[in-house]
Design a protein around this motif. Structure first.
Motif, PDB file in Angstrom:
ATOM      1  N   VAL A  32       0.852  -1.193   0.000  1.00 41.94           N
ATOM      2  CA  VAL A  32       0.000   0.000   0.000  1.00 41.94           C
ATOM      3  C   VAL A  32       0.887   1.242   0.000  1.00 41.94           C
ATOM      4  O   VAL A  32       1.634   1.482   0.944  1.00 41.94           O
ATOM      5  N   GLY A  33       0.809   2.017  -1.068  1.00 41.88           N
ATOM      6  CA  GLY A  33       1.619   3.233  -1.178  1.00 41.88           C
ATOM      7  C   GLY A  33       2.726   3.048  -2.196  1.00 41.88           C
ATOM      8  O   GLY A  33       3.523   2.112  -2.087  1.00 41.88           O
ATOM      9  N   GLY A  80       5.310   5.146  -3.043  1.00 39.01           N
ATOM     10  CA  GLY A  80       6.497   5.993  -2.924  1.00 39.01           C
ATOM     11  C   GLY A  80       7.725   5.124  -3.126  1.00 39.01           C
ATOM     12  O   GLY A  80       7.610   3.970  -3.576  1.00 39.01           O
ATOM     13  N   PRO A  81       8.910   5.649  -2.803  1.00 39.52           N
ATOM     14  CA  PRO A  81      10.131   4.866  -2.998  1.00 39.52           C
ATOM     15  C   PRO A  81      10.099   3.514  -2.284  1.00 39.52           C
ATOM     16  O   PRO A  81      10.518   2.506  -2.860  1.00 39.52           O
ATOM     17  N   ALA A  82       9.580   3.477  -1.056  1.00 41.44           N
ATOM     18  CA  ALA A  82       9.574   2.213  -0.308  1.00 41.44           C
ATOM     19  C   ALA A  82       8.631   1.214  -0.981  1.00 41.44           C
ATOM     20  O   ALA A  82       8.999   0.057  -1.212  1.00 41.44           O
ATOM     21  N   GLU A 123      -2.105   2.616  -4.790  1.00 37.84           N
ATOM     22  CA  GLU A 123      -1.681   3.994  -4.524  1.00 37.84           C
ATOM     23  C   GLU A 123      -2.922   4.893  -4.453  1.00 37.84           C
ATOM     24  O   GLU A 123      -3.765   4.864  -5.358  1.00 37.84           O
ATOM     25  N   ALA A 124      -2.984   5.693  -3.389  1.00 37.04           N
ATOM     26  CA  ALA A 124      -4.170   6.524  -3.156  1.00 37.04           C
ATOM     27  C   ALA A 124      -4.380   7.554  -4.269  1.00 37.04           C
ATOM     28  O   ALA A 124      -5.496   7.789  -4.726  1.00 37.04           O
ATOM     29  N   GLY A 128       5.203   9.047  -4.817  1.00 38.80           N
ATOM     30  CA  GLY A 128       5.107   9.627  -3.475  1.00 38.80           C
ATOM     31  C   GLY A 128       5.982  10.856  -3.332  1.00 38.80           C
ATOM     32  O   GLY A 128       5.946  11.781  -4.146  1.00 38.80           O
ATOM     33  N   ARG A 129       6.813  10.860  -2.342  1.00 41.93           N
ATOM     34  CA  ARG A 129       7.617  12.054  -2.026  1.00 41.93           C
ATOM     35  C   ARG A 129       8.575  12.437  -3.150  1.00 41.93           C
ATOM     36  O   ARG A 129       8.852  13.616  -3.355  1.00 41.93           O
ATOM     37  N   SER A 173      -6.392   4.426  -5.433  1.00 44.28           N
ATOM     38  CA  SER A 173      -6.944   3.436  -4.502  1.00 44.28           C
ATOM     39  C   SER A 173      -6.489   3.729  -3.082  1.00 44.28           C
ATOM     40  O   SER A 173      -5.476   3.195  -2.626  1.00 44.28           O
ATOM     41  N   MET A 232      -6.562   3.002   0.397  1.00 49.26           N
ATOM     42  CA  MET A 232      -6.984   1.770   1.055  1.00 49.26           C
ATOM     43  C   MET A 232      -7.359   1.988   2.516  1.00 49.26           C
ATOM     44  O   MET A 232      -6.638   2.654   3.261  1.00 49.26           O
ATOM     45  N   ALA A 268       3.174   1.061   3.126  1.00 45.87           N
ATOM     46  CA  ALA A 268       4.230   2.014   2.732  1.00 45.87           C
ATOM     47  C   ALA A 268       3.585   3.370   2.464  1.00 45.87           C
ATOM     48  O   ALA A 268       3.738   3.960   1.394  1.00 45.87           O
ATOM     49  N   THR A 269       2.835   3.844   3.463  1.00 47.55           N
ATOM     50  CA  THR A 269       1.986   5.019   3.251  1.00 47.55           C
ATOM     51  C   THR A 269       2.695   6.352   3.497  1.00 47.55           C
ATOM     52  O   THR A 269       2.070   7.410   3.410  1.00 47.55           O
ATOM     53  N   GLY A 270       3.975   6.313   3.839  1.00 44.22           N
ATOM     54  CA  GLY A 270       4.767   7.542   3.856  1.00 44.22           C
ATOM     55  C   GLY A 270       4.521   8.443   5.049  1.00 44.22           C
ATOM     56  O   GLY A 270       4.123   8.006   6.141  1.00 44.22           O
ATOM     57  N   GLY A 292       9.435   2.009   5.313  1.00 44.87           N
ATOM     58  CA  GLY A 292       9.732   3.353   4.810  1.00 44.87           C
ATOM     59  C   GLY A 292       9.312   4.445   5.773  1.00 44.87           C
ATOM     60  O   GLY A 292       9.336   4.282   6.997  1.00 44.87           O
ATOM     61  N   ASP A 293       8.885   5.562   5.199  1.00 42.80           N
ATOM     62  CA  ASP A 293       8.620   6.759   6.001  1.00 42.80           C
ATOM     63  C   ASP A 293       7.439   6.609   6.953  1.00 42.80           C
ATOM     64  O   ASP A 293       7.356   7.326   7.944  1.00 42.80           O
TER      65      ASP A 293
HETATM   66  P1  ADP Z   1       8.067   6.366   1.308  1.00 45.37           P
HETATM   67  O1  ADP Z   1       9.197   7.328   1.202  1.00 45.37           O
HETATM   68  O2  ADP Z   1       8.077   5.605   2.608  1.00 45.37           O
HETATM   69  O3  ADP Z   1       7.943   5.472   0.124  1.00 45.37           O
HETATM   70  P2  ADP Z   1       6.088   8.325   0.382  1.00 45.37           P
HETATM   71  O4  ADP Z   1       5.517   9.388   1.223  1.00 45.37           O
HETATM   72  O5  ADP Z   1       7.046   8.717  -0.660  1.00 45.37           O
HETATM   73  O6  ADP Z   1       6.711   7.235   1.382  1.00 45.37           O
HETATM   74  O7  ADP Z   1       4.940   7.528  -0.329  1.00 45.37           O
HETATM   75  C1  ADP Z   1       3.781   7.114   0.333  1.00 45.37           C
HETATM   76  C2  ADP Z   1       2.691   6.895  -0.691  1.00 45.37           C
HETATM   77  O8  ADP Z   1       1.628   6.224  -0.068  1.00 45.37           O
HETATM   78  C3  ADP Z   1       2.129   8.190  -1.261  1.00 45.37           C
HETATM   79  O9  ADP Z   1       2.186   8.129  -2.672  1.00 45.37           O
HETATM   80  C4  ADP Z   1       0.715   8.216  -0.754  1.00 45.37           C
HETATM   81  O10 ADP Z   1      -0.183   8.802  -1.674  1.00 45.37           O
HETATM   82  C5  ADP Z   1       0.421   6.750  -0.564  1.00 45.37           C
HETATM   83  N1  ADP Z   1      -0.637   6.456   0.435  1.00 45.37           N
HETATM   84  C6  ADP Z   1      -0.795   6.982   1.661  1.00 45.37           C
HETATM   85  N2  ADP Z   1      -1.850   6.438   2.289  1.00 45.37           N
HETATM   86  C7  ADP Z   1      -2.388   5.538   1.430  1.00 45.37           C
HETATM   87  C8  ADP Z   1      -3.497   4.640   1.494  1.00 45.37           C
HETATM   88  N3  ADP Z   1      -4.265   4.548   2.583  1.00 45.37           N
HETATM   89  N4  ADP Z   1      -3.745   3.864   0.423  1.00 45.37           N
HETATM   90  C9  ADP Z   1      -2.956   3.915  -0.684  1.00 45.37           C
HETATM   91  N5  ADP Z   1      -1.903   4.748  -0.788  1.00 45.37           N
HETATM   92  C10 ADP Z   1      -1.614   5.542   0.240  1.00 45.37           C
END
Ligand code: ADP
Ligand code: SF4
Length: 678
Positions: A386-387, A389-391, A410-411, A417-418, A454, A456, A472-474, A639-640
């Motif tokens: 879930v998410g 981003g880089p992670a 990915e939401a 992500g970041r 999406s 979640m 991995a929602t950051g 991740g974050d």
């Molecule tokens: P990391 O550096 O740990 O990968 P990021 O902040 O770069 O973290 O990425 C986190 C991603 O997770 C973002 O793209 C964000 O939109 C997504 N995200 C956060 N919450 C949800 C969720 N509930 N469902 C799906 N994606 C999500």
């Protein structure tokens, strides 16, 4: 199959008595390993040779205790023990048909000798860095001893099996100090005229030649210019003097942050003409590091006769298999360096090298990770990440390569992500490569499905039928001031003037005059100040540290970053915190005295710390029974959303979680390398 245009890069190159199998040359670069972790180092260098680099060098390698850089991890060839340790690296490099080189090093007045406690040495007595102690001006006996020590180190390099030995005259170390007329104010045969200032250099080269004989090539690393771009004539005279004795010129440029490949400082103007001149003047093979990094630029540099060997440090870290991928015609698989210089920070922090793009870097021996290979999973599992981003991207890619059935949710409509947000900041466009490379690689797999838009919930997760979920929602930047200075929220920051870094990256803008408050000390605060100033806002940058982006001293960016901010007309206030907002202004508190002062503030951007976005993970954790019913076997956060940090940490965490999915902790415990008293 490879494009025949690249054939020229795979031609062997004769370097004195040895022959490089191709033109891919890993120049000496720091690893943060040095003589402390020799097996870790040997394995890492060996992987580069396996990836096709025709020459693999050490990092700076001290010749004897008069050049001791403790606490920074440097290589050394002081004794037989060092010979054994480095012979292991040579063996790993030779196993893949590559040549091994050693960059013999003496720091001169830049080496404070904190462990060996021998007085630092220099052409004259000046303060050594950064301690308030001065070096000893070398007398003739010291010069004689230095020559003997250097020669003995060359002998040990030969015993270790090296093919190339360096006489290192760049980067303001001992030989460069003798060459520099501003430093070398000696009145004897080693100072004054160019002939005299080059004497020690020429003697060390002659000594090295004698020992290297027909076994090793003698290389030198030297700048083609000086810091101000002056002195080109003198440099040319030096090349003329030594050309007969040198088998390979490894030329660098004096601008360190450019040479280091920090993408946000790279200028188009280059010293190509000067570098080409070294080749024409000396008739010897030339290699150079810096901007010659993509396959196309590498090819162009060779074809246009600028270089014989294409030098790389960062590209060989981000992708140790770059040459192999060119050879196999897989250019799109190359994991391109983003120019963040996190790799260099390991050295300054005294830990093995880490890379944003390559999570296996530095983990080859400790965890047995290979940059191109992951073991196929013994059991194919349904995994939800879930998410994106880089992670999340790294985890999904690695799980996909292991053969699992992967869903990546990915939401938002955007992946990355970041990094997608941060790549919009000044000079960070190349950071988007963290996203692009992974998205492209995932696209090649049939077993990873991406679901955009999406967001979640815990119920959604359970409804997927996944056996494992990686959250991995950051994180989001806080706007309430919490951080180092205010461990609890500062109520006055809840103000219509306040915008967070995420708001700025999403395109919102504050009223002026703006106060950017940096209590984070990496790049975010400074880049927001730079962005707003560039758009014409009146900006005051307030930092609780003593310098702009103080942590970036570890990535060789600090000086250039502060210079840029000054040039942009940003007012800089150091060693102050923003204590609170007041109508029309901000109250600053001195970090030492606590004394308060006021400045005008119509817009405010606090850069203090980040809030982990862990609500999904918490919601999932609350419902053990429901999870079990849904067939969920494991839930982990990565991740974050677990611990906000560098992009490199998030990528590493995603990679690790994927490799370790379903394995017992004992099966994935890292190896530990350390000295055991015998
Ligand atoms: P990391 O550096 O740990 O990968 P990021 O902040 O770069 O973290 O990425 C986190 C991603 O997770 C973002 O793209 C964000 O939109 C997504 N995200 C956060 N919450 C949800 C969720 N509930 N469902 C799906 N994606 C999500
Ligand atoms: Fe490139 Fe950054 Fe990796 Fe260093 S850490 S090799 S600069 S991507």
């Amino acid at each position: 199959m490879r494009d025949p245009r690249f054939d020229v890069l795979f031609e062997p190159v004769r370097i004195g008595p040895v022959t490089a199998p191709n033109r891919f040359y890993q120049v000496p670069h720091c690893t943060g390993m040095g003589n402390i972790w020799p097996a870790t180092l040997a394995e890492m260098r060996g992987v580069k040779a396996e990836g096709g680099w025709g020459v693999v060098n050490t990092e700076y390698c001290s010749i004897d205790p008069s050049s001791d850089d403790t606490p920074y991890p440097y290589a050394s060839l002081w004794d037989e023990g060092d010979v054994r340790n480095l012979a292991l690296m040579v063996e790993k490099v030779h196993a893949h048909g590559a040549l091994a080189g050693v960059e013999l090093w003496h720091g001169g007045l830049r080496s404070a000798n904190r462990l060996s406690r021998s007085s630092a040495l220099g052409p004259v007595s000046l303060p050594s860095e950064p301690d308030p102690e001065q070096c000893k001006a070398m007398d003739l006996a010291d010069i004689k001893a230095l020559r003997a020590a250097h020669k003995a180190a060359v002998l040990r390099a030969r015993a270790a099996g090296f093919d190339i030995v360096y006489v290192y005259a760049a980067h303001t170390y001992l030989i460069a100090q003798f060459l520099d007329p501003a430093i070398n104010q000696r009145g004897d045969a080693y100072g004054g005229s160019l002939q005299n200032r080059t004497r020690l250099y020429r003697e060390l080269i002659a000594d090295a030649r004698e020992v290297a004989a027909d076994r090793m090539a003698v290389a030198t690393r030297i700048e083609v210019n000086d810091e101000d771009g002056r002195g080109q004539e003198e440099r040319r005279a030096i090349f003329e003097m030594i050309k007969g004795e040198i088998d390979l010129f490894d030329v660098t440029i004096a601008d360190y942050s450019q040479e280091m490949g920090v993408s946000r400082f790279i200028k188009e103007a280059s010293l190509e003409a000067e570098i080409a001149h070294v080749r024409a003047l000396t008739g010897k093979p030339v290699v150079s590091v810096g901007r010659f990094t993509s396959p196309e630029t590498m090819l162009s540099q060779v074809k246009r006769g600028i270089l014989d060997l294409v030098g790389a440090a960062r590209p060989s870290i981000a992708d140790p298999f770059l040459p192999a991928k060119i050879r196999e015609g897989r250019l799109d698989d190359i994991r391109e360096c983003i120019g963040c210089n996190i790799c260099y920070a390991g050295d300054g922090r005294g830990v093995p090298i880490r890379c944003t793009q390559n999570p296996t870097m530095g983990e080859e021996w400790r965890r047995g990770w290979h940059p191109e290979q992951v073991a196929l999973a013994s059991q194919r599992e349904k995994v939800l990440v879930v998410g994106a981003g880089p992670a999340g991207l790294e985890a999904a890619l690695t799980l996909g390569r292991q053969g699992h059935e992967v869903m990546l949710a990915e939401a938002t409509g955007d992946l990355g992500g970041r990094v997608t947000r941060e790549s919009r900041l000044p000079g960070l466009a190349e950071w988007a490569r963290v996203r692009d490379w992974r998205v492209h690689q995932i696209g090649k797999l049939g077993n990873v499905e991406i679901f955009r838009g999406s967001a979640m919930t815990a119920e959604d997760v359970r409804a997927t039928g996944a056996a494992h979920v990686l959250v991995a929602t950051g994180s989001r930047w806080r706007t309430d001031g919490r951080g180092r200075h205010h461990p609890a929220a500062e109520p006055s920051f809840a103000d219509p003037r306040t915008l967070g870094p995420d708001d700025i990256m999403d395109g919102r803008r504050p009223e002026g005059p703006v106060v950017v408050y940096d209590n984070d000390h990496y790049l975010m605060g400074a880049l927001i100040a730079e962005l707003l100033a560039g758009e014409g806002h009146e900006v005051t940058y307030v930092t609780s540290a003593g310098t702009v982006s103080s942590w970036t001293s570890f990535t060789a960016e600090q000086t250039r970053g502060q210079k840029r901010m000054i040039e942009l007309g940003v007012r800089i206030v150091v060693s102050h915190a923003v204590a609170r907002l007041i109508p029309g202004g901000a109250v600053l508190a001195c970090g030492y005295s606590g004394r308060e002062s006021e400045i005008a503030c119509a817009g405010f951007v606090p850069v203090t710390s980040r809030e982990p976005e862990d609500s999904l993970w918490l919601a999932l954790g609350d419902r053990g029974e429901a999870n079990a019913e849904a067939g969920l076997l494991s839930i982990a956060r990565i991740g974050d959303c677990k611990a906000p940090g560098f992009i490199a940490s998030a990528v590493y965490d995603g990679h690790k979680a994927a490799r370790e999915l379903g394995l017992e902790p004992a099966a994935v415990a890292p190896r530990r390398e350390r000295v055991i008293v015998d």
